[in-house]
Design a protein around this motif. Structure first.
Motif, PDB file in Angstrom:
ATOM      1  N   THR A   1      -7.757 -22.142  13.892  1.00 34.90           N
ATOM      2  CA  THR A   1      -9.238 -21.875  14.039  1.00 34.90           C
ATOM      3  C   THR A   1      -9.615 -22.491  15.373  1.00 34.90           C
ATOM      4  N   VAL A   2     -10.344 -21.586  16.231  1.00 35.20           N
ATOM      5  CA  VAL A   2     -10.540 -22.184  17.557  1.00 35.20           C
ATOM      6  C   VAL A   2     -12.152 -22.344  17.748  1.00 35.20           C
ATOM      7  N   ARG A   3     -12.596 -23.380  18.311  1.00 35.57           N
ATOM      8  CA  ARG A   3     -14.138 -23.702  18.247  1.00 35.57           C
ATOM      9  C   ARG A   3     -14.380 -24.379  19.476  1.00 35.57           C
ATOM     10  N   SER A   4     -15.672 -24.060  19.964  1.00 34.03           N
ATOM     11  CA  SER A   4     -16.384 -24.748  21.067  1.00 34.03           C
ATOM     12  C   SER A   4     -15.634 -25.159  22.426  1.00 34.03           C
ATOM     13  N   PRO A   5     -15.186 -23.912  23.026  1.00 33.11           N
ATOM     14  CA  PRO A   5     -14.581 -23.902  24.069  1.00 33.11           C
ATOM     15  C   PRO A   5     -15.615 -24.192  25.456  1.00 33.11           C
ATOM     16  N   VAL A   6     -15.301 -25.155  26.431  1.00 31.52           N
ATOM     17  CA  VAL A   6     -16.609 -25.468  27.501  1.00 31.52           C
ATOM     18  C   VAL A   6     -15.566 -25.511  28.528  1.00 31.52           C
ATOM     19  N   TRP A   7     -16.046 -24.992  29.688  1.00 33.30           N
ATOM     20  CA  TRP A   7     -15.472 -24.820  31.186  1.00 33.30           C
ATOM     21  C   TRP A   7     -15.864 -25.860  31.824  1.00 33.30           C
ATOM     22  N   SER A   8     -14.996 -26.600  32.830  1.00 33.23           N
ATOM     23  CA  SER A   8     -15.418 -27.490  33.608  1.00 33.23           C
ATOM     24  C   SER A   8     -15.251 -26.999  34.872  1.00 33.23           C
ATOM     25  N   ALA A   9     -15.874 -27.914  35.912  1.00 30.87           N
ATOM     26  CA  ALA A   9     -15.973 -27.770  37.469  1.00 30.87           C
ATOM     27  C   ALA A   9     -14.417 -28.022  37.937  1.00 30.87           C
ATOM     28  N   SER A  10     -14.027 -27.822  39.080  1.00 26.00           N
ATOM     29  CA  SER A  10     -12.786 -28.273  39.657  1.00 26.00           C
ATOM     30  C   SER A  10     -12.759 -29.670  39.752  1.00 26.00           C
ATOM     31  N   PRO A  11     -11.757 -30.341  39.198  1.00 22.95           N
ATOM     32  CA  PRO A  11     -11.552 -32.088  39.310  1.00 22.95           C
ATOM     33  C   PRO A  11     -12.204 -32.674  40.440  1.00 22.95           C
ATOM     34  N   LYS A  12     -12.788 -33.653  40.593  1.00 21.12           N
ATOM     35  CA  LYS A  12     -13.233 -34.217  42.042  1.00 21.12           C
ATOM     36  C   LYS A  12     -12.688 -35.619  42.103  1.00 21.12           C
TER      37      LYS A  12
END
Length: 445
Positions: A434-445
């Motif tokens: 089961t997959v939950r709660s994906p969140v997308w980051s900005a490009s690493p700094k």
């Protein structure tokens, strides 16, 4: 980010413009303004070229000369957007704009407004990529020649491909790309006391999946720091309250920052990364608190007789949204709290609204509208309904707000879906759990 090399996870790269707009225009001027006649008395000959209608958003992509890694990554990234990218049936395989001499009218006759060309070369263990985005109608190189230097290893080259795709997308659309960000999500297998939860991170194209944390129990609500180098999340082990941890993506152990005797959930980093919002029930019903990102300096912000959960900072740091059931049982609504005045206003207009998350410019809020993943504007009007995902979770915006990622369940299996809001094909990433709660980051700094 340091210059001159690229090595993940503390990625380093160099991007610069080697030609300014003026020199780019001069490069192709002889092609555009070649004389139609000579000074002699010879009869004038006119070559009439039939130009196809200009096709909006179309891009001709010529695989980079000397490359066998980057081009496929870039082509795959761009094809997931509203851009219509083709690398087949092209009349020429130029490495740079200089090789278009005499053939520009042929490209113009295709009606494709943009052309991407480039090449790679090795230098002391590194790979240098030079590329150009050309406005075909005028022959102008948009912002001149671009260059990027990366270490010659699989991780660095994969990241370099995403960074180049980001820049190409920005040169064409004026909006920064979102391909070099990463997506964190939770994968669960087993049930009850046998449940295993894994916090995973993958590239924005669904590839390069890595396990960050694995526990016997549950992981909840991961959240990226603004610099994309840390993730906050909650862990609940058997016979224990959920505890909020912060972990570096580059490795190392996790640090507990909210270990109160209650349900500590839904961390959200402030835009400067120094503070974390979260909800906790350690003083009774769930309230909204703020702490230092290193733990400590606890401050209660919202405390009503009802339950207040799921806080999320606005991008400007001046306010945050949260969910409360003060309107009645099973009628959760989204509210906004303003730091300066302490004023709270209701945002959502739906009968059931939870899991709010701002877009990067603050103009949109992704949320769960009843049982459907949806998007509303800052005034509460629903602007997009993505449908029932099967697990009652809201979508998460990409860094530029043009795409979303959300978890669903299809055919009895967990699925991550990455979808463009402006068109383009979706990416479906299947999972064994089961997959939950994906969140997308900005490009690493």
């Amino acid at each position: 980010m340091k210059l001159l090399s690229l090595k993940l996870p503390t990625s380093k790269l160099t991007t610069f413009s080697a030609l300014n707009l003026a020199s780019a225009s001069l490069l192709l001027t002889p092609l555009l303004f070649a004389p139609l006649y000579s000074a002699t008395a010879a009869p004038m000959e006119i070559d009439v070229t039939v130009v196809a209608p200009r096709q909006q958003n179309q891009v001709a992509f010529v695989p980079f000369a000397g490359d066998n890694v980057l081009s496929s990554i870039i082509l795959n990234d761009l094809s997931r957007t509203e851009l219509k990218v083709t690398s087949q049936g092209l009349p020429q395989q130029p490495r740079n704009s200089g090789e278009l001499a005499g053939t520009l009218p042929v490209w113009q006759s295709l009606g494709i407004p943009y052309l991407v060309v480039g090449s790679t070369r090795s230098n002391r263990g590194q790979v240098i990529t030079d590329y150009e985005v050309i406005d075909v109608k005028s022959g102008r190189i948009i912002q001149g020649k671009q260059s990027l230097t990366a270490n010659n290893d699989a991780q660095s080259m994969r990241y370099a491909g995403h960074v180049i795709a980001d820049k190409i997308y920005e040169l064409i659309t004026g909006t920064p790309g979102d391909f070099s960000g990463r997506i964190a999500y939770i994968e669960e297998t087993g049930v009850g006391s046998d449940k295993i939860s894994r916090l995973k991170v993958m590239d924005a194209d669904g590839e390069n999946v890595r396990v960050m944390t694995e526990v016997k129990g549950s992981i909840f609500s991961p959240a990226w720091s603004p610099d994309s180098n840390r993730i906050a999340y909650s862990i609940q082990r058997e016979k224990s309250y959920p505890i909020i941890y912060v972990q570096n993506v580059s490795g190392g152990g996790a640090t507990a920052v909210a270990n109160y005797q209650g349900s500590n959930l839904s961390p959200s980093f402030s835009p400067d990364g120094s503070k974390i919002l979260f909800s906790s029930s350690f003083e009774g019903s769930a309230d909204i608190y703020q702490i230092s990102a290193n733990g400590g300096n606890l401050q209660k912000l919202v405390s009503w007789p009802s339950s207040e959960v799921q806080p999320s900072y606005a991008p400007d740091g001046q306010s945050f949204v949260f969910v409360s059931d003060k309107a009645g049982f099973n009628r959760p609504q989204i509210y906004r709290y303003e730091f300066g005045s302490g004023r709270v206003t209701k945002v959502s207009n739906s009968s059931y609204a939870t899991s709010p998350q701002f877009s990067s410019d603050g103009s949109q809020i992704a949320f769960l509208n009843g049982s459907s993943a949806a998007i509303m504007n800052s005034g509460g009007a629903v602007t997009a309904n993505l449908g029932n995902t099967g697990i009652d979770e809201a979508p998460s915006f990409s860094p530029n707000g043009k795409r979303v990622v959300y978890a669903s369940r299809q055919g009895g299996k967990g699925m991550l879906t990455i979808k463009s809001l402006a068109g383009g094909s979706a990416i479906n990433v299947p999972s064994s759990g089961t997959v939950r709660s994906p969140v997308w980051s900005a490009s690493p700094k």
